[in-house]
Design an enzyme around this catalytic site. Structure first.
Site, mmCIF file in Angstrom:
data_model
loop_
_atom_site.group_PDB
_atom_site.id
_atom_site.type_symbol
_atom_site.label_atom_id
_atom_site.label_comp_id
_atom_site.label_asym_id
_atom_site.label_seq_id
_atom_site.Cartn_x
_atom_site.Cartn_y
_atom_site.Cartn_z
ATOM 1 N N GLY A 8 0.828 -1.217 0.000
ATOM 2 C CA GLY A 8 0.000 0.000 0.000
ATOM 3 C C GLY A 8 0.853 1.254 0.000
ATOM 4 C CB THR A 10 0.638 3.733 -4.558
ATOM 5 O OG1 THR A 10 -0.336 2.704 -4.299
ATOM 6 C CG2 THR A 10 1.776 3.150 -5.374
ATOM 7 N NE ARG A 33 -4.073 -2.315 -6.456
ATOM 8 C CZ ARG A 33 -5.373 -2.103 -6.423
ATOM 9 N NH1 ARG A 33 -6.217 -3.114 -6.591
ATOM 10 N NH2 ARG A 33 -5.866 -0.899 -6.250
ATOM 11 C CG LEU A 57 -2.519 -7.240 0.193
ATOM 12 C CD1 LEU A 57 -3.419 -6.594 1.237
ATOM 13 C CD2 LEU A 57 -1.378 -7.967 0.892
ATOM 14 C CG LEU A 78 0.804 0.746 5.431
ATOM 15 C CD1 LEU A 78 1.385 2.127 5.160
ATOM 16 C CD2 LEU A 78 0.301 0.669 6.860
ATOM 17 C CB SER A 123 -9.864 0.513 10.561
ATOM 18 O OG SER A 123 -10.874 1.484 10.503
ATOM 19 C CD GLU A 125 -15.629 2.980 9.562
ATOM 20 O OE1 GLU A 125 -16.582 2.344 9.091
ATOM 21 O OE2 GLU A 125 -15.766 4.097 10.091
ATOM 22 C CE1 TYR A 147 -11.073 -0.494 5.134
ATOM 23 C CE2 TYR A 147 -12.219 0.421 7.042
ATOM 24 C CZ TYR A 147 -11.051 0.227 6.321
ATOM 25 O OH TYR A 147 -9.871 0.739 6.791
ATOM 26 N NE ARG A 189 -6.896 16.887 -1.256
ATOM 27 C CZ ARG A 189 -6.386 16.351 -2.354
ATOM 28 N NH1 ARG A 189 -6.180 15.053 -2.430
ATOM 29 N NH2 ARG A 189 -6.055 17.118 -3.385
ATOM 30 N NE ARG A 215 -15.883 8.262 10.790
ATOM 31 C CZ ARG A 215 -17.188 7.993 10.851
ATOM 32 N NH1 ARG A 215 -17.931 8.528 11.807
ATOM 33 N NH2 ARG A 215 -17.750 7.191 9.964
ATOM 34 C CB ALA A 278 -25.146 0.318 8.342
HETATM 35 P P1 NDP Z 1 -5.339 4.355 0.669
HETATM 36 O O1 NDP Z 1 -6.675 3.973 0.160
HETATM 37 O O2 NDP Z 1 -4.818 5.731 0.414
HETATM 38 O O3 NDP Z 1 -4.241 3.316 0.113
HETATM 39 C C1 NDP Z 1 -4.540 1.962 -0.044
HETATM 40 C C2 NDP Z 1 -3.359 1.266 -0.674
HETATM 41 O O4 NDP Z 1 -3.670 -0.132 -0.837
HETATM 42 C C3 NDP Z 1 -2.976 1.779 -2.080
HETATM 43 O O5 NDP Z 1 -1.573 1.799 -2.179
HETATM 44 C C4 NDP Z 1 -3.554 0.715 -2.989
HETATM 45 O O6 NDP Z 1 -2.877 0.602 -4.220
HETATM 46 C C5 NDP Z 1 -3.300 -0.531 -2.153
HETATM 47 N N1 NDP Z 1 -4.094 -1.690 -2.565
HETATM 48 C C6 NDP Z 1 -5.427 -1.770 -2.736
HETATM 49 N N2 NDP Z 1 -5.786 -3.020 -3.124
HETATM 50 C C7 NDP Z 1 -4.640 -3.743 -3.179
HETATM 51 C C8 NDP Z 1 -4.344 -5.088 -3.508
HETATM 52 N N3 NDP Z 1 -5.286 -5.952 -3.882
HETATM 53 N N4 NDP Z 1 -3.052 -5.501 -3.455
HETATM 54 C C9 NDP Z 1 -2.072 -4.634 -3.121
HETATM 55 N N5 NDP Z 1 -2.285 -3.336 -2.816
HETATM 56 C C10 NDP Z 1 -3.557 -2.903 -2.839
HETATM 57 O O7 NDP Z 1 -5.350 4.068 2.259
HETATM 58 P P2 NDP Z 1 -4.637 4.861 3.451
HETATM 59 O O8 NDP Z 1 -3.241 5.129 3.085
HETATM 60 O O9 NDP Z 1 -5.524 5.956 3.916
HETATM 61 O O10 NDP Z 1 -4.705 3.753 4.606
HETATM 62 C C11 NDP Z 1 -3.662 2.783 4.756
HETATM 63 C C12 NDP Z 1 -4.225 1.578 5.489
HETATM 64 O O11 NDP Z 1 -4.703 1.971 6.775
HETATM 65 C C13 NDP Z 1 -5.404 0.890 4.808
HETATM 66 O O12 NDP Z 1 -5.310 -0.490 5.091
HETATM 67 C C14 NDP Z 1 -6.616 1.479 5.512
HETATM 68 O O13 NDP Z 1 -7.704 0.586 5.448
HETATM 69 C C15 NDP Z 1 -6.064 1.619 6.922
HETATM 70 N N6 NDP Z 1 -6.643 2.658 7.730
HETATM 71 C C16 NDP Z 1 -6.674 3.947 7.268
HETATM 72 C C17 NDP Z 1 -7.133 4.953 8.073
HETATM 73 C C18 NDP Z 1 -7.176 6.364 7.601
HETATM 74 O O14 NDP Z 1 -7.853 7.170 8.255
HETATM 75 N N7 NDP Z 1 -6.481 6.731 6.542
HETATM 76 C C19 NDP Z 1 -7.606 4.672 9.457
HETATM 77 C C20 NDP Z 1 -7.495 3.289 9.837
HETATM 78 C C21 NDP Z 1 -7.025 2.329 9.005
HETATM 79 P P3 NDP Z 1 -3.337 1.421 -5.549
HETATM 80 O O15 NDP Z 1 -2.644 2.760 -5.448
HETATM 81 O O16 NDP Z 1 -2.838 0.550 -6.632
HETATM 82 O O17 NDP Z 1 -4.831 1.538 -5.496
HETATM 83 P P1 GDR Z 2 -14.579 6.753 6.986
HETATM 84 O O1 GDR Z 2 -14.108 8.053 6.172
HETATM 85 O O2 GDR Z 2 -15.749 6.095 6.397
HETATM 86 O O3 GDR Z 2 -14.637 7.150 8.424
HETATM 87 O O4 GDR Z 2 -13.343 5.768 6.728
HETATM 88 P P2 GDR Z 2 -14.898 9.018 5.194
HETATM 89 O O5 GDR Z 2 -14.102 10.263 5.129
HETATM 90 O O6 GDR Z 2 -15.261 8.355 3.919
HETATM 91 O O7 GDR Z 2 -16.302 9.291 5.987
HETATM 92 C C1 GDR Z 2 -16.330 9.899 7.266
HETATM 93 C C2 GDR Z 2 -17.774 10.262 7.617
HETATM 94 O O8 GDR Z 2 -18.200 11.343 6.784
HETATM 95 C C3 GDR Z 2 -19.525 11.083 6.350
HETATM 96 N N1 GDR Z 2 -19.782 11.782 5.087
HETATM 97 C C4 GDR Z 2 -19.191 11.543 3.907
HETATM 98 N N2 GDR Z 2 -18.184 10.697 3.572
HETATM 99 C C5 GDR Z 2 -17.748 10.707 2.299
HETATM 100 N N3 GDR Z 2 -16.732 9.906 1.951
HETATM 101 N N4 GDR Z 2 -18.312 11.503 1.342
HETATM 102 C C6 GDR Z 2 -19.329 12.369 1.627
HETATM 103 O O9 GDR Z 2 -19.826 13.078 0.760
HETATM 104 C C7 GDR Z 2 -19.777 12.392 2.979
HETATM 105 N N5 GDR Z 2 -20.727 13.109 3.637
HETATM 106 C C8 GDR Z 2 -20.726 12.734 4.900
HETATM 107 C C9 GDR Z 2 -19.583 9.570 6.203
HETATM 108 O O10 GDR Z 2 -20.946 9.122 6.205
HETATM 109 C C10 GDR Z 2 -18.787 9.117 7.410
HETATM 110 O O11 GDR Z 2 -19.626 9.001 8.528
HETATM 111 C C11 GDR Z 2 -12.001 6.229 6.761
HETATM 112 C C12 GDR Z 2 -11.187 5.340 5.793
HETATM 113 O O12 GDR Z 2 -9.895 5.874 5.670
HETATM 114 C C13 GDR Z 2 -11.074 3.925 6.324
HETATM 115 O O13 GDR Z 2 -10.182 3.181 5.501
HETATM 116 C C14 GDR Z 2 -10.529 3.995 7.749
HETATM 117 O O14 GDR Z 2 -10.406 2.710 8.302
HETATM 118 C C15 GDR Z 2 -11.435 4.855 8.618
HETATM 119 O O15 GDR Z 2 -11.483 6.157 8.064
HETATM 120 C C16 GDR Z 2 -10.938 4.973 10.046
#
Ligand code: NDP
Ligand code: GDR
Length: 328
Positions: A8, A10, A33, A57, A78, A123, A125, A147, A189, A215, A278
């Protein structure tokens, strides 16, 4: 020399972690990937310093070979299908990657070298429909999305491999962490990028779902340090990583629009398409264990985070417009 392998790499966290480990003197390898384009924009400035390997993966043999070739001292898993709404549309894929993918990499480590230290990206979540506030390591899980369910499986497999095979396998239960490198579909973002586009006349409104969702948002740059600290500890364990403060999506909007002297109510439109089957309505973590046992503390405040994201997107949108004009 210490050698780290990041799956992960990237993604948002992968980019911050790679930079962090390089600064610590690690040799950094990343699994990527193959795609028809080269989507490595987050690590574009690092490609000379890190080694990238193709892998997935979903592919057990490729993972085994990768670990054999790289011989890492630490593996940070990651990689995931990490977007919650997509997990409702693609629950099987999410289970394969985000859930079973963890077992595949644990199996590769168990097969190749049981001395490798392993970090699993768990996470908040997993807490879902929360039992108590703030959530800590002992709070029961009740995930609310495919998820969250997949992450819970990966989390318990990490615990199980630690207990069954004595692996140094730690799991970080990270609460939401954001940055200018966050994907634009995640709510923070989505907001900061829209604010910048609205200021530059490229967008007129911002359509969002549940504005009441709360959050515990921190800065990704702070959170990757906690991942590393977990693998430097004497024993493997699970740690909540959070700020201990929660805010609503509405508050994020207000601060982001205020940064550019706009009133959020004039631009934000609630659109039911962004509601989830949900949702997780509230999350707030208790990072005491990480503070006491790892010496970890978040440094960037909520307000600083919002400002950082809006400021960076203002620069980015300006640059995008300039580029488009030059190409016209
Ligand atoms: P991103 O979605 O930004 O990055 C996910 C990464 O996983 C990318 O590099 C993606 O590659 C790679 N990936 C997806 N599918 C596969 C696969 N089949 N095989 C190999 N690589 C794969 O996530 P974040 O950086 O935000 O998060 C990192 C990790 O932490 C994740 O596991 C996420 O679920 C977890 N997490 C994130 C939180 C957050 O708030 N950011 C909070 C808690 C947990 P590609 O670029 O090719 O798509
Ligand atoms: P989350 O992040 O689901 O907590 O997962 P996200 O930013 O997508 O949503 C946070 C909350 O905002 C509400 N929401 C919206 N969300 C998105 N994406 N788009 C919208 O327009 C919008 N409006 C309201 C959502 O309902 C939600 O309650 C992130 C990911 O990084 C996971 O991989 C990680 O594990 C968890 O954070 C911790």
């Amino acid at each position: 020399m210490r050698v780290a392998l990041i799956t992960g790499i990237t993604g948002q966290d992968g980019a911050y972690l790679a930079k962090f480990l390089l600064a610590k003197g690690y040799q950094v390898h990343g699994m990527v990937r193959r795609g028809s384009t080269l989507p490595f924009e987050r690590i574009a400035d690092l490609t000379e310093k890190i080694t990238l390997h193709q892998g997935d993966l979903l592919d057990q043999m490729a993972l085994n070979r990768l670990i054999e070739r790289v011989q890492p001292s630490e593996v940070y898993n990651l990689a995931a299908q990490s977007f919650v709404p997509t997990s409702f549309d693609q629950p099987i894929l999410t289970g394969e990657v985000t859930g079973l993918g963890v077992t595949r990499i644990l199996e590769a480590i168990r097969t190749v070298d049981t001395n490798i230290r392993f970090y699993q990206a768990s996470s908040s979540e997993m807490f879902g429909k929360v039992y108590e506030e703030p959530q800590r390591e002992t709070t029961p899980f009740w995930p609310r999305s495919p998820y969250g369910v997949s992450k819970m499986y990966g989390h318990w497999m990490t615990v199980n491999y630690r207990e069954s095979y004595n692996l140094f396998a730690s799991s970080g239960i990270l609460f939401n962490h954001e940055s200018p490198l966050r994907g634009t579909e995640f709510v923070t973002r989505k907001i900061s990028y829209a604010v910048a586009k609205i200021v530059h006349g490229q967008q007129s409104e911002l359509r969002l779902g549940n504005l009441d969702a709360e959050r515990d948002w921190g800065f990704a740059g702070d959170y990757v340090e906690a991942m590393w600290l977990m693998l430097q500890a004497d024993t493997p364990d699970d740690f909540v990583v959070a700020t201990g403060q929660k805010h609503t999506v509405r508050e994020f909007c207000r601060l982001a629009f205020e940064r550019v002297n706009l009133e959020w109510e004039k631009y934000v439109v609630v659109d039911e398409r962004f509601y989830r089957p949900a949702d997780v309505n509230t999350l707030c973590g208790d990072p005491s264990k990480a503070r006491e046992e790892l010496g970890w503390e978040p440094k960037v405040s909520f307000e600083q985070l919002v400002h950082m994201m809006v400021d960076e997107d203002m620069k980015r949108v300006k640059a995008e417009i300039k580029l488009a004009e030059e190409q016209a």
